[in-house]
Scaffold this motif. Structure first.
Motif, mmCIF file in Angstrom:
data_model
loop_
_atom_site.group_PDB
_atom_site.id
_atom_site.type_symbol
_atom_site.label_atom_id
_atom_site.label_comp_id
_atom_site.label_asym_id
_atom_site.label_seq_id
_atom_site.Cartn_x
_atom_site.Cartn_y
_atom_site.Cartn_z
ATOM 1 N N ALA A 261 -2.703 -0.504 -3.923
ATOM 2 C CA ALA A 261 -2.689 0.459 -5.026
ATOM 3 C C ALA A 261 -2.512 -0.233 -6.367
ATOM 4 O O ALA A 261 -3.192 0.107 -7.344
ATOM 5 C CB ALA A 261 -1.570 1.480 -4.802
ATOM 6 N N VAL A 262 -1.617 -1.212 -6.442
ATOM 7 C CA VAL A 262 -1.407 -1.927 -7.701
ATOM 8 C C VAL A 262 -2.657 -2.690 -8.094
ATOM 9 O O VAL A 262 -3.006 -2.795 -9.284
ATOM 10 C CB VAL A 262 -0.192 -2.879 -7.576
ATOM 11 C CG1 VAL A 262 -0.078 -3.769 -8.805
ATOM 12 C CG2 VAL A 262 1.085 -2.069 -7.395
ATOM 13 N N ASP A 266 -4.893 1.833 -12.108
ATOM 14 C CA ASP A 266 -4.248 1.556 -13.384
ATOM 15 C C ASP A 266 -3.227 2.626 -13.740
ATOM 16 O O ASP A 266 -2.364 2.407 -14.586
ATOM 17 C CB ASP A 266 -5.290 1.470 -14.516
ATOM 18 C CG ASP A 266 -6.244 0.304 -14.320
ATOM 19 O OD1 ASP A 266 -5.801 -0.723 -13.766
ATOM 20 O OD2 ASP A 266 -7.420 0.430 -14.702
ATOM 21 N N SER A 267 -3.331 3.793 -13.121
ATOM 22 C CA SER A 267 -2.456 4.909 -13.448
ATOM 23 C C SER A 267 -1.175 4.851 -12.623
ATOM 24 O O SER A 267 -1.210 4.605 -11.397
ATOM 25 C CB SER A 267 -3.178 6.233 -13.189
ATOM 26 O OG SER A 267 -2.301 7.324 -13.303
ATOM 27 N N PHE A 268 -0.059 5.105 -13.292
ATOM 28 C CA PHE A 268 1.234 5.144 -12.595
ATOM 29 C C PHE A 268 1.261 6.282 -11.590
ATOM 30 O O PHE A 268 1.836 6.160 -10.511
ATOM 31 C CB PHE A 268 2.365 5.289 -13.610
ATOM 32 C CG PHE A 268 3.683 5.634 -12.984
ATOM 33 C CD1 PHE A 268 4.455 4.662 -12.370
ATOM 34 C CD2 PHE A 268 4.155 6.953 -12.993
ATOM 35 C CE1 PHE A 268 5.671 4.981 -11.780
ATOM 36 C CE2 PHE A 268 5.361 7.275 -12.411
ATOM 37 C CZ PHE A 268 6.132 6.289 -11.809
ATOM 38 N N TRP A 269 0.638 7.418 -11.918
ATOM 39 C CA TRP A 269 0.702 8.580 -11.051
ATOM 40 C C TRP A 269 -0.085 8.367 -9.770
ATOM 41 O O TRP A 269 0.291 8.885 -8.709
ATOM 42 C CB TRP A 269 0.174 9.811 -11.802
ATOM 43 C CG TRP A 269 1.050 10.193 -12.954
ATOM 44 C CD1 TRP A 269 0.772 10.082 -14.276
ATOM 45 C CD2 TRP A 269 2.372 10.733 -12.856
ATOM 46 N NE1 TRP A 269 1.839 10.508 -15.035
ATOM 47 C CE2 TRP A 269 2.831 10.924 -14.187
ATOM 48 C CE3 TRP A 269 3.203 11.072 -11.797
ATOM 49 C CZ2 TRP A 269 4.091 11.440 -14.475
ATOM 50 C CZ3 TRP A 269 4.467 11.584 -12.076
ATOM 51 C CH2 TRP A 269 4.896 11.770 -13.390
ATOM 52 N N GLN A 270 -1.158 7.605 -9.817
ATOM 53 C CA GLN A 270 -1.886 7.304 -8.586
ATOM 54 C C GLN A 270 -1.069 6.409 -7.663
ATOM 55 O O GLN A 270 -1.050 6.598 -6.446
ATOM 56 C CB GLN A 270 -3.224 6.645 -8.924
ATOM 57 C CG GLN A 270 -4.259 7.600 -9.513
ATOM 58 C CD GLN A 270 -5.547 6.895 -9.869
ATOM 59 O OE1 GLN A 270 -5.558 5.938 -10.643
ATOM 60 N NE2 GLN A 270 -6.661 7.367 -9.297
ATOM 61 N N ILE A 271 -0.379 5.440 -8.254
ATOM 62 C CA ILE A 271 0.498 4.584 -7.448
ATOM 63 C C ILE A 271 1.645 5.404 -6.865
ATOM 64 O O ILE A 271 2.021 5.247 -5.695
ATOM 65 C CB ILE A 271 1.033 3.416 -8.301
ATOM 66 C CG1 ILE A 271 -0.140 2.547 -8.784
ATOM 67 C CG2 ILE A 271 2.034 2.584 -7.510
ATOM 68 C CD1 ILE A 271 0.276 1.440 -9.718
ATOM 69 N N ALA A 272 2.203 6.307 -7.695
ATOM 70 C CA ALA A 272 3.268 7.176 -7.203
ATOM 71 C C ALA A 272 2.764 8.093 -6.096
ATOM 72 O O ALA A 272 3.515 8.436 -5.165
ATOM 73 C CB ALA A 272 3.847 7.993 -8.353
ATOM 74 N N SER A 273 1.502 8.496 -6.163
ATOM 75 C CA SER A 273 0.928 9.342 -5.119
ATOM 76 C C SER A 273 0.860 8.614 -3.791
ATOM 77 O O SER A 273 1.046 9.217 -2.723
ATOM 78 C CB SER A 273 -0.467 9.810 -5.530
ATOM 79 O OG SER A 273 -0.417 10.581 -6.717
ATOM 80 N N VAL A 274 0.582 7.301 -3.830
ATOM 81 C CA VAL A 274 0.575 6.502 -2.595
ATOM 82 C C VAL A 274 1.961 6.507 -1.966
ATOM 83 O O VAL A 274 2.114 6.691 -0.744
ATOM 84 C CB VAL A 274 0.110 5.069 -2.895
ATOM 85 C CG1 VAL A 274 0.285 4.177 -1.663
ATOM 86 C CG2 VAL A 274 -1.346 5.062 -3.344
#
Length: 354
Positions: A261-262, A266-274
């Motif tokens: 994911a990292v 680039d979005s923090f919310w996409q990483i948080a979604s993982v």
């Protein structure tokens, strides 16, 4: 148990272990069939209780399993192979990103030289080996096809497993009944009681934990796919397989997924979604999957699972891996039984009489 019975039991165990050691490669399809028959017997019994005949019930179960296998071959496996290929092809890019971005940040906190991890060269080598894999696979295929005995053995095993599984599943209850009649009558109550406990322990793991693994793999895979992670199917499969040891799937899966994911988002919310996908999966495991499929039955301890699989593979190869968990379940039940007898024996209470 009389002295003669103890000697006979010890002799049977020694001969059985020696035969497994000698006939390990030959026994593999039969052991696979026994595991499949053990897992399928409750479904067949359920269909029988609904008024269907034993043979018809077995045929229905075989049809369902065949459909699942065909779907896996046509849909899941090609997609998984494709994701593995893409992942290995992206290794140089991932290695360059880690070398240029991640390693310098770690070096700042840990005071490490930036060139300590030569990840780019390592990933390039792995990618090169993958690109050369086509030639290697052709050589292996040519060698296998050129060996009549090897190809005959493979085809024989592929044919034997479904055939042996069908007959074992059809006659499973009858065989269990006959084995029960062979037990010495003075030992029958104790042995049958221990056998039921072994079935509960093994059932809690094989019939429960394996279903939990499958559902967790699907949950992680579908959830990561919905988030948009590129290698969702691969990560979900790895996390599901690692869930054979409780919590290991969550740790391994979220570790791999976070690196992906990292690198991808680039979005923090996409990483948080993982992260949210694994939190939801862990919550479902603790509140839905495990209570529903495993319940409060006693399963195998995670350390016992790891040790049993490693010890079985070391002693008897692949056949030992197949036997590891059933044997571990039996040994655990016997140890609990022996511990109870020891607590009630004069060996434990000798100090009270002195």
């Amino acid at each position: 148990m009389t002295v003669a019975q103890r000697g006979f039991l010890l002799g049977v165990l020694v001969v059985l272990g020696f035969l497994i050691y000698l006939l390990g490669p030959v026994l593999t399809p039969f052991l696979v069939s026994m595991v499949l028959a053990y897992l399928g017997d409750p479904i067949v019994d359920w269909l029988e209780r609904r008024g269907l005949g034993r043979t018809l019930s077995v045929c229905i179960v075989f049809l369902l399993v065949s459909l699942i296998f065909i779907v896996a071959l046509l849909v899941v496996i090609p997609g998984l192979v494709k994701q593995v290929r893409i992942a290995i092809e992206l290794l140089p890019t991932l290695g360059h990103w880690m070398q240029a971005t991640l390693v310098p940040k770690l070096s700042e906190y840990a005071d490490l030289p930036p060139d300590l991890f030569n990840l780019k060269d390592l990933s390039t080598r792995l990618s090169g080996h993958w690109n050369e894999g086509g030639g290697v696979l052709k050589q292996v295929s040519h060698a296998v096809s050129g060996s009549t005995m090897a190809m005959a053995g493979f085809l024989a095993n592929a044919f034997l497993v479904p055939v042996v599984t069908f007959y074992l599943l059809r006659d499973w209850d009858h065989m269990v009944h006959n084995i029960g009649l062979m037990i010495p009558r003075n030992l029958a109550p104790t042995v049958i009681g221990l056998a039921k406990q072994c079935d509960e322990v093994l059932g809690a793991f094989l019939k429960g934990q394996l279903m939990v693994m499958l559902l967790l793999g699907l949950t992680y895979g579908v959830g990561l796919w919905m988030v948009g992670l590129q290698f969702a199917l691969l990560v979900g499969l790895v996390a599901g397989l690692a869930s054979i040891v409780p919590y290991m799937g969550f740790i391994v899966g979220i570790g791999i997924a976070m690196v992906m994911a990292v690198f991808q988002f680039d979005s923090f919310w996409q990483i948080a979604s993982v992260v949210g996908v694994f939190v939801v999966g862990q919550a479902l495991e603790g509140m839905v999957f495990t209570p529903l499929l495993v319940g409060d039955r006693i399963g195998l301890h995670p350390v016992a699972v790891i040790f049993a699989i490693m010890a079985g593979g070391q002693l008897f190869g692949f056949a030992g891996i197949l036997l590891a968990l059933p044997v571990a379940a039996v040994i655990m039940v016997l140890l609990v039984h022996l511990y109870g007898n020891y607590k009630g024996s004069h060996l434990y209470h000798a100090s009270d009489k002195s």
